[in-house]
Design an enzyme around this catalytic site. Structure first.
Site, PDB file in Angstrom:
ATOM      1  N   GLN A  47     -15.930  -8.618   1.646  1.00 25.65           N
ATOM      2  CA  GLN A  47     -16.128  -7.756   0.481  1.00 25.65           C
ATOM      3  C   GLN A  47     -17.582  -7.852   0.011  1.00 25.65           C
ATOM      4  OE1 GLN A  47     -13.274  -6.157  -1.262  1.00 25.65           O
ATOM      5  NE2 GLN A  47     -14.970  -5.017  -2.113  1.00 25.65           N
ATOM      6  N   PHE A  48     -18.475  -7.086   0.646  1.00 26.65           N
ATOM      7  CA  PHE A  48     -19.887  -7.159   0.281  1.00 26.65           C
ATOM      8  C   PHE A  48     -20.139  -6.698  -1.142  1.00 26.65           C
ATOM      9  CE2 PHE A  48     -19.839  -2.716   1.413  1.00 26.65           C
ATOM     10  CZ  PHE A  48     -20.844  -2.145   0.651  1.00 26.65           C
ATOM     11  N   THR A  49     -19.240  -5.901  -1.709  1.00 25.83           N
ATOM     12  CA  THR A  49     -19.458  -5.397  -3.067  1.00 25.83           C
ATOM     13  C   THR A  49     -19.358  -6.495  -4.125  1.00 25.83           C
ATOM     14  OG1 THR A  49     -17.149  -4.725  -3.336  1.00 25.83           O
ATOM     15  CG2 THR A  49     -18.689  -3.070  -2.467  1.00 25.83           C
TER      16      THR A  49
END
Length: 145
Positions: free
Chosen positions: A78-80
């Site tokens: 989950q890069f966000t």
């Protein structure tokens, strides 16, 4: 490295209409990696998560670990989690690691969890995913190293 952990009764991740990971009781993990992260962060977080005692015992106290309840893990990149919304109306992702580095550490994180004897299911790195879960409690923790 940052992990959002949710205690779940069940969870799954679907890519292009196909379920690629599914668990019953356990942890749903959203995993974010930043540029400076190394195997030190990976190992610390994986070991911490494997030993967390957040499942209730017979006295309804959070005193049992994943292993104690035969729990599983669904881990989703989950890069966000490293989205910065301090300025403007759109998030900036300059703190998120580049995909090659992020995927390398994400895979190492999942492997480290498995060394604890845990079943670890995953999403598909970099894909658009539909994540479904039934949060148990709800219990949600944010871990960062």
């Amino acid at each position: 490295m940052k992990v959002v952990l949710q205690r779940v009764k069940e969870a799954s991740v679907t890519v292009e209409g196909k379920i690629v990971g599914r668990i019953g009781k356990g942890f749903m993990l959203l995993v974010g990696v930043t540029h400076e992260d190394t195997n030190d962060e990976v190992n610390w977080l994986a070991d911490k998560i494997a030993g967390l005692r957040v499942f209730e015992d017979d006295e309804e106290r959070m005193n049992r670990s994943l292993a104690d309840v035969d729990g599983e893990i669904l881990s989703v990149s989950q890069f966000t989690l490293y989205g910065d919304v301090k300025k403007g109306r759109r998030p900036a992702f300059t703190d998120a690691a580049k995909p090659v580095h992020a995927n390398e550490l994400y895979e190492a994180f999942n492997e480290r969890l498995r060394t604890h004897g845990l079943n670890v299911e995953t999403g598909t790195f970099g894909a658009m995913m539909d994540v479904a879960l039934v949060n148990d409690g709800p219990v949600t923790l944010i871990l960062e190293k």
